[in-house]
Design a protein around this motif. Sequence first.
Motif, short mmCIF file in Angstrom:
data_model
loop_
_atom_site.label_atom_id
_atom_site.label_comp_id
_atom_site.label_asym_id
_atom_site.label_seq_id
_atom_site.Cartn_x
_atom_site.Cartn_y
_atom_site.Cartn_z
N ARG A 21 26.21 1.49 -44.79
CA ARG A 21 25.73 2.58 -45.62
C ARG A 21 25.80 3.90 -44.86
N GLN A 22 26.16 4.96 -45.59
CA GLN A 22 26.30 6.27 -44.98
C GLN A 22 24.95 6.97 -44.87
N THR A 23 24.18 6.60 -43.88
CA THR A 23 22.87 7.20 -43.67
C THR A 23 23.01 8.60 -43.09
N VAL A 24 21.89 9.35 -43.09
CA VAL A 24 21.91 10.70 -42.55
C VAL A 24 22.35 10.69 -41.09
N GLU A 25 21.79 9.76 -40.29
CA GLU A 25 22.14 9.74 -38.88
C GLU A 25 23.61 9.41 -38.66
N ARG A 26 24.18 8.55 -39.49
CA ARG A 26 25.61 8.26 -39.38
C ARG A 26 26.44 9.48 -39.77
N ARG A 27 25.99 10.18 -40.78
CA ARG A 27 26.72 11.38 -41.20
C ARG A 27 26.63 12.43 -40.10
N GLN A 28 25.46 12.60 -39.50
CA GLN A 28 25.32 13.58 -38.43
C GLN A 28 26.23 13.23 -37.25
N LEU A 29 26.24 11.95 -36.87
CA LEU A 29 27.09 11.53 -35.76
C LEU A 29 28.57 11.77 -36.08
N GLY A 30 29.01 11.34 -37.25
CA GLY A 30 30.41 11.48 -37.61
C GLY A 30 30.85 12.93 -37.67
N LEU A 31 30.01 13.78 -38.28
CA LEU A 31 30.38 15.19 -38.40
C LEU A 31 30.36 15.88 -37.04
N MET A 32 29.42 15.49 -36.18
CA MET A 32 29.38 16.09 -34.85
C MET A 32 30.58 15.66 -34.03
N LEU A 33 30.96 14.39 -34.11
CA LEU A 33 32.15 13.94 -33.39
C LEU A 33 33.41 14.63 -33.89
N ARG A 34 33.49 14.85 -35.19
CA ARG A 34 34.65 15.55 -35.74
C ARG A 34 34.69 16.99 -35.25
N ARG A 35 33.50 17.64 -35.22
CA ARG A 35 33.44 19.02 -34.75
C ARG A 35 33.84 19.11 -33.27
N LEU A 36 33.36 18.16 -32.46
CA LEU A 36 33.70 18.15 -31.03
C LEU A 36 35.19 17.88 -30.82
N ARG A 37 35.76 16.99 -31.63
CA ARG A 37 37.19 16.69 -31.52
C ARG A 37 38.02 17.92 -31.89
N ASP A 38 37.63 18.59 -32.99
CA ASP A 38 38.35 19.79 -33.39
C ASP A 38 38.26 20.87 -32.31
N ARG A 39 37.06 21.01 -31.74
CA ARG A 39 36.87 22.02 -30.70
C ARG A 39 37.74 21.73 -29.48
N ALA A 40 37.92 20.44 -29.18
CA ALA A 40 38.74 20.04 -28.04
C ALA A 40 40.23 20.10 -28.34
N GLY A 41 40.58 20.32 -29.62
CA GLY A 41 41.98 20.38 -30.00
C GLY A 41 42.68 19.04 -29.97
N LYS A 42 41.94 17.97 -30.26
CA LYS A 42 42.51 16.62 -30.23
C LYS A 42 42.68 16.09 -31.65
N THR A 43 43.68 15.22 -31.83
CA THR A 43 43.89 14.55 -33.11
C THR A 43 43.15 13.22 -33.12
N GLN A 44 43.02 12.64 -34.31
CA GLN A 44 42.41 11.31 -34.40
C GLN A 44 43.25 10.29 -33.64
N GLN A 45 44.56 10.43 -33.70
CA GLN A 45 45.44 9.50 -32.99
C GLN A 45 45.21 9.56 -31.48
#
Length: 288
Positions: A5-29
Amino acid sequence: MAAGRQTVERRQLGLMLRRLRDRAGKTQQQAARAIGRDTARISQVETAKGSFGADELTALLDFYGVDEAERQTVLELGVQTRKRQRGRTYTDQLPHSFERLADLQADAKSIGFYESSIVPGLAQSPDYVRAVIATGDGVWWESSQDEVANRVAFRTELQRRVLEASEPKDISFVIAEGALDEIIGGISVLRGQILHLLQLGERPNVAVQVLPKTVQDNPLAGGGLITLDFDDSAPRIAFVPVLYGPSTYHDQEADTEPMFRAYDRAQGLALDQAATRALLIEKLKDVQ
């Protein structure tokens, strides 16, 4: 870990990881290769359908070059996502909780804001933003011009992320009339704020409504509320703003249903957009 289930804490973790990845200039691959997983797994966690173990999170944070402060927050969020059970609400007690609320707002498809004594942050003019944040300096944090500047820059960037999103969001503001009588930063700041609301209300995806003082039976009287709707991609979230202390989120339908209903009721009691515009123009004449 299997999708859940997409709980608040899971959403916060996922969005924060995506933001950190974007900031680092890295792709999902690239991220997937760094921790020996496939791209689908990175996507699953970033969309709040799963979590990572502590070792995988640590490896990702190393790859993204995350500093110690943010690292501890991500690791603690990871702990929260792996808990098998929690109460009906999720309370974010980690540092800089406003950053994770911002991530949720930027991800939502439609957002509703109700405030009784202040103009909501996303609807604040630049001068009003600076004035509001200045009032907290030396009160909610140790007095620091750098802290004030950082908070002003953060709120300005959040406004850009949400109001200028590539896919326009449906945004609704219901503001109690009393909030427009509060003097924050001086009369000129209030006048500029009223003008800003008039301009904001001209956007096709933004609704600005004022709830008059004369309205009876307002179910949100004296409080504030933010509603976040993600369409069918995730459960709805309701958030009650607090001046100080932990931030509590509601994501169970038993709670969000009445909270969204209360917002709808307040919206129905408020002046429509045309009448709101007329009231704001009248207030401009009174603010000299």
